[in-house]
Design an enzyme around this catalytic site. Structure first.
Site, PDB file in Angstrom:
ATOM      1  N   SER A   1       4.747  -8.194  -1.242  1.00  0.00           N
ATOM      2  CA  SER A   1       4.938  -7.338  -0.063  1.00  0.00           C
ATOM      3  C   SER A   1       5.715  -8.027   1.063  1.00  0.00           C
ATOM      4  O   SER A   1       5.522  -9.215   1.331  1.00  0.00           O
ATOM      5  CB  SER A   1       3.570  -6.918   0.477  1.00  0.00           C
ATOM      6  OG  SER A   1       3.728  -6.258   1.711  1.00  0.00           O
TER       7      SER A   1
ATOM      8  N   SER B   1       5.401  -6.837   4.131  1.00  0.00           N
ATOM      9  CA  SER B   1       4.670  -6.513   5.367  1.00  0.00           C
ATOM     10  C   SER B   1       4.182  -7.753   6.126  1.00  0.00           C
ATOM     11  O   SER B   1       4.296  -7.793   7.360  1.00  0.00           O
ATOM     12  CB  SER B   1       3.485  -5.595   5.058  1.00  0.00           C
ATOM     13  OG  SER B   1       3.953  -4.343   4.664  1.00  0.00           O
TER      14      SER B   1
ATOM     15  N   SER C   1      -2.586  -0.320   0.466  1.00  0.00           N
ATOM     16  CA  SER C   1      -1.598   0.222  -0.458  1.00  0.00           C
ATOM     17  C   SER C   1      -2.269   0.475  -1.802  1.00  0.00           C
ATOM     18  O   SER C   1      -3.496   0.404  -1.912  1.00  0.00           O
ATOM     19  CB  SER C   1      -0.387  -0.717  -0.544  1.00  0.00           C
ATOM     20  OG  SER C   1       0.686  -0.025  -1.155  1.00  0.00           O
TER      21      SER C   1
ATOM     22  N   LYS D   1      -5.134   3.582  -1.556  1.00  0.00           N
ATOM     23  CA  LYS D   1      -4.789   4.567  -0.528  1.00  0.00           C
ATOM     24  C   LYS D   1      -5.598   5.871  -0.597  1.00  0.00           C
ATOM     25  O   LYS D   1      -5.896   6.467   0.430  1.00  0.00           O
ATOM     26  CB  LYS D   1      -3.294   4.928  -0.636  1.00  0.00           C
ATOM     27  CG  LYS D   1      -2.356   3.890  -0.058  1.00  0.00           C
ATOM     28  CD  LYS D   1      -0.919   4.290  -0.303  1.00  0.00           C
ATOM     29  CE  LYS D   1      -0.186   4.477   0.973  1.00  0.00           C
ATOM     30  NZ  LYS D   1       1.275   4.606   0.802  1.00  0.00           N
TER      31      LYS D   1
ATOM     32  N   ASN E   1      -3.042   4.687   4.827  1.00  0.00           N
ATOM     33  CA  ASN E   1      -2.327   3.404   4.641  1.00  0.00           C
ATOM     34  C   ASN E   1      -2.584   2.434   5.782  1.00  0.00           C
ATOM     35  O   ASN E   1      -2.129   1.288   5.738  1.00  0.00           O
ATOM     36  CB  ASN E   1      -0.815   3.615   4.444  1.00  0.00           C
ATOM     37  CG  ASN E   1      -0.085   3.824   5.757  1.00  0.00           C
ATOM     38  OD1 ASN E   1      -0.662   4.353   6.714  1.00  0.00           O
ATOM     39  ND2 ASN E   1       1.165   3.423   5.818  1.00  0.00           N
TER      40      ASN E   1
ATOM     41  N   GLY F   1       4.600  13.211  -4.871  1.00  0.00           N
ATOM     42  CA  GLY F   1       3.743  12.033  -4.966  1.00  0.00           C
ATOM     43  C   GLY F   1       3.325  11.560  -3.587  1.00  0.00           C
ATOM     44  O   GLY F   1       3.376  12.329  -2.611  1.00  0.00           O
TER      45      GLY F   1
ATOM     46  N   ALA G   1       4.658   9.312  -1.325  1.00  0.00           N
ATOM     47  CA  ALA G   1       5.664   9.277  -0.257  1.00  0.00           C
ATOM     48  C   ALA G   1       6.045  10.690   0.161  1.00  0.00           C
ATOM     49  O   ALA G   1       6.124  11.013   1.361  1.00  0.00           O
ATOM     50  CB  ALA G   1       6.901   8.516  -0.738  1.00  0.00           C
TER      51      ALA G   1
ATOM     52  N   VAL H   1      14.067   8.136   0.053  1.00  0.00           N
ATOM     53  CA  VAL H   1      12.974   7.187   0.341  1.00  0.00           C
ATOM     54  C   VAL H   1      13.221   5.844  -0.335  1.00  0.00           C
ATOM     55  O   VAL H   1      12.649   4.831   0.052  1.00  0.00           O
ATOM     56  CB  VAL H   1      11.589   7.717  -0.123  1.00  0.00           C
ATOM     57  CG1 VAL H   1      11.109   8.830   0.762  1.00  0.00           C
ATOM     58  CG2 VAL H   1      11.604   8.113  -1.587  1.00  0.00           C
TER      59      VAL H   1
ATOM     60  N   TYR I   1      14.825   2.362  -1.225  1.00  0.00           N
ATOM     61  CA  TYR I   1      15.649   1.397  -0.483  1.00  0.00           C
ATOM     62  C   TYR I   1      16.083   0.229  -1.346  1.00  0.00           C
ATOM     63  O   TYR I   1      16.763  -0.686  -0.889  1.00  0.00           O
ATOM     64  CB  TYR I   1      14.964   0.905   0.798  1.00  0.00           C
ATOM     65  CG  TYR I   1      13.583   0.347   0.622  1.00  0.00           C
ATOM     66  CD1 TYR I   1      13.369  -0.971   0.262  1.00  0.00           C
ATOM     67  CD2 TYR I   1      12.475   1.155   0.855  1.00  0.00           C
ATOM     68  CE1 TYR I   1      12.096  -1.477   0.113  1.00  0.00           C
ATOM     69  CE2 TYR I   1      11.190   0.666   0.708  1.00  0.00           C
ATOM     70  CZ  TYR I   1      11.005  -0.652   0.343  1.00  0.00           C
ATOM     71  OH  TYR I   1       9.735  -1.145   0.197  1.00  0.00           O
TER      72      TYR I   1
HETATM   73  P1  NAD Z   1       4.486   8.611  -6.930  1.00  0.00           P
HETATM   74  O1  NAD Z   1       4.295   8.005  -8.267  1.00  0.00           O
HETATM   75  O2  NAD Z   1       3.301   8.956  -6.101  1.00  0.00           O
HETATM   76  O3  NAD Z   1       5.363   9.977  -7.087  1.00  0.00           O
HETATM   77  C1  NAD Z   1       6.422  10.050  -7.990  1.00  0.00           C
HETATM   78  C2  NAD Z   1       7.266  11.297  -7.718  1.00  0.00           C
HETATM   79  O4  NAD Z   1       8.489  11.154  -8.471  1.00  0.00           O
HETATM   80  C3  NAD Z   1       6.627  12.601  -8.180  1.00  0.00           C
HETATM   81  O5  NAD Z   1       7.026  13.640  -7.307  1.00  0.00           O
HETATM   82  C4  NAD Z   1       7.262  12.805  -9.560  1.00  0.00           C
HETATM   83  O6  NAD Z   1       7.251  14.152  -9.984  1.00  0.00           O
HETATM   84  C5  NAD Z   1       8.661  12.325  -9.283  1.00  0.00           C
HETATM   85  N1  NAD Z   1       9.393  11.922 -10.468  1.00  0.00           N
HETATM   86  C6  NAD Z   1       9.077  10.959 -11.358  1.00  0.00           C
HETATM   87  N2  NAD Z   1      10.028  10.873 -12.310  1.00  0.00           N
HETATM   88  C7  NAD Z   1      10.979  11.803 -12.003  1.00  0.00           C
HETATM   89  C8  NAD Z   1      12.199  12.212 -12.601  1.00  0.00           C
HETATM   90  N3  NAD Z   1      12.647  11.653 -13.710  1.00  0.00           N
HETATM   91  N4  NAD Z   1      12.894  13.205 -12.006  1.00  0.00           N
HETATM   92  C9  NAD Z   1      12.464  13.794 -10.885  1.00  0.00           C
HETATM   93  N5  NAD Z   1      11.310  13.454 -10.274  1.00  0.00           N
HETATM   94  C10 NAD Z   1      10.583  12.473 -10.829  1.00  0.00           C
HETATM   95  O7  NAD Z   1       5.447   7.645  -6.152  1.00  0.00           O
HETATM   96  P2  NAD Z   1       5.583   7.427  -4.557  1.00  0.00           P
HETATM   97  O8  NAD Z   1       4.587   6.429  -4.132  1.00  0.00           O
HETATM   98  O9  NAD Z   1       5.599   8.758  -3.900  1.00  0.00           O
HETATM   99  O10 NAD Z   1       7.001   6.729  -4.475  1.00  0.00           O
HETATM  100  C11 NAD Z   1       8.187   7.444  -4.728  1.00  0.00           C
HETATM  101  C12 NAD Z   1       9.363   6.604  -4.266  1.00  0.00           C
HETATM  102  O11 NAD Z   1       9.282   6.412  -2.862  1.00  0.00           O
HETATM  103  C13 NAD Z   1       9.440   5.211  -4.886  1.00  0.00           C
HETATM  104  O12 NAD Z   1      10.785   4.922  -5.174  1.00  0.00           O
HETATM  105  C14 NAD Z   1       8.950   4.312  -3.777  1.00  0.00           C
HETATM  106  O13 NAD Z   1       9.536   3.020  -3.826  1.00  0.00           O
HETATM  107  C15 NAD Z   1       9.459   5.052  -2.552  1.00  0.00           C
HETATM  108  N6  NAD Z   1       8.670   4.784  -1.339  1.00  0.00           N
HETATM  109  C16 NAD Z   1       9.361   4.418  -0.237  1.00  0.00           C
HETATM  110  C17 NAD Z   1       8.674   4.189   0.947  1.00  0.00           C
HETATM  111  C18 NAD Z   1       9.443   3.764   2.172  1.00  0.00           C
HETATM  112  O14 NAD Z   1       8.821   3.300   3.128  1.00  0.00           O
HETATM  113  N7  NAD Z   1      10.745   3.926   2.175  1.00  0.00           N
HETATM  114  C19 NAD Z   1       7.289   4.342   1.006  1.00  0.00           C
HETATM  115  C20 NAD Z   1       6.608   4.749  -0.152  1.00  0.00           C
HETATM  116  C21 NAD Z   1       7.320   4.967  -1.319  1.00  0.00           C
END
Ligand code: NAD
Length: 290
Positions: free
Chosen positions: A22, A24, A69, A73, A94, A135, A137, A234, A236
């Site tokens: 992390s 953080s 995390s 969560k 979180n 999901g 995020a 989302v 990065y």
């Molecule tokens: P999660 O596992 O809770 O959710 C996954 C999501 O992706 C679901 O909506 C699922 O249906 C979808 N998905 C999976 N495979 C797919 C595909 N082939 N086509 C279309 N949709 C698909 O994950 P999460 O925790 O919500 O994280 C999602 C993304 O967000 C990750 O890349 C994570 O790194 C990023 N994230 C970024 C931040 C940030 O601060 N920028 C914070 C949290 C998560």
């Protein structure tokens, strides 16, 4: 650090597993040092089996708060005294604040996304957005955007294990906020094109574009985008996903996930310290360009 820690130093923890990767701790400790705040932030390997004891320890040691995390969560709320309205609606926490023994759970991911938009001079209040994801995020962003005053939201997701969560999110938004949310199957690309065409902003809130889906997007071609559309991701890592690359080629203003990551931390920092994180300093230090 050695010179900074005293008998009065307040501890902030991060409870997750795995967590050693992390960023953080580096982010928060740099901000504490910059502002001269007597806090230290440490990561603790805590999973669902040890979470209850860890929260008891947090109370006993009067630890000021923590980040949470995966996999904690959606579980930690059971051990807390209060939950913020957004965390309640998301079903996830979180950030925990310990206010003289009273533990309150917050979710700052959605706040972080909305703050990052604001920092980029993007104003979605009263407007329509289209967002893909159901999901963790995505739910945090969708709930916060609705609470903050986005007028209309078209949510798309594939019909996988997250579909049921998307249905619940839409119901919660329509019941508890003034935003009108509608759910569509991501397989219906004609509908996706139509909804993006009448939206102010399009957001990817899935892992599409990140390993193992790097270089990929569910947007078939550039005709889905237009130069006036704002496109956010989302993800990065990489900084520029296939979606953002396409958006750039079309001439759209865009934003990657770094801002959301920075500002979810800034929102938590503010909850613990009641001080604003030194954002411009953090951007420079962490090489954040979004
Ligand atoms: P999660 O596992 O809770 O959710 C996954 C999501 O992706 C679901 O909506 C699922 O249906 C979808 N998905 C999976 N495979 C797919 C595909 N082939 N086509 C279309 N949709 C698909 O994950 P999460 O925790 O919500 O994280 C999602 C993304 O967000 C990750 O890349 C994570 O790194 C990023 N994230 C970024 C931040 C940030 O601060 N920028 C914070 C949290 C998560």
């Amino acid at each position: 650090m050695g010179e900074r820690i005293t008998g009065y130093t307040e501890l902030i923890g991060l409870m997750a597993y795995p967590i050693r990767h992390s960023s953080s701790p580096a982010m928060h400790n740099a901000a504490f040092a910059k502002l001269g705040l007597d806090y230290a932030y440490l990561a603790f390997e805590v999973d669902n089996d040890t979470l209850e004891d860890a929260v008891k320890g947090l109370r006993a040691l009067k630890i000021k708060g923590c980040n949470v995390s995966m996999p904690n969560k959606t579980v930690i709320h059971k051990y807390l005294d209060n939950i913020s309205p957004a965390a309640e609606m998301c079903g996830a926490v979180n950030t925990v604040v310990n206010n003289n023994g009273v533990l309150t759970g917050h979710i700052t991911d959605g706040i972080g996304y909305m703050m990052a938009l604001k920092d980029n001079n993007i104003d979605v209040i009263g407007k329509k957005i289209t967002i893909v994801g159901a999901g963790g995020a995505a739910t945090a962003i969708e709930i916060q955007a609705a609470l903050d005053g986005v007028a209309e939201m078209s949510i798309f997701n594939q019909k996988d294990k997250f579909w049921n969560n998307a249905e619940k999110t839409v119901k919660k938004i329509n019941t508890n906020t003034k935003c009108k949310a509608t759910l569509y199957d991501l397989a219906d690309l004609d509908k996706l094109k139509e909804e993006i065409a009448n939206s102010y902003l399009f957001a990817n809130a899935t892992g599409m574009g990140m390993k193992p889906l790097d270089g990929k997007t569910y947007i078939p071609d550039k005709s889905f985008l237009r130069p006036e559309l704002i496109v956010t991701d989302v993800v990065y890592f990489p900084r520029e996903t296939a979606l953002l690359k396409m958006a750039k080629e079309v001439g759209c203003k865009s934003m990657n996930g770094l801002g959301m990551m920075l500002f979810q931390g800034a929102a938590a920092f503010n909850l613990w310290t009641e001080k604003d994180m030194p954002i411009e300093y953090m951007k420079e230090l962490l090489d954040i360009k979004y």
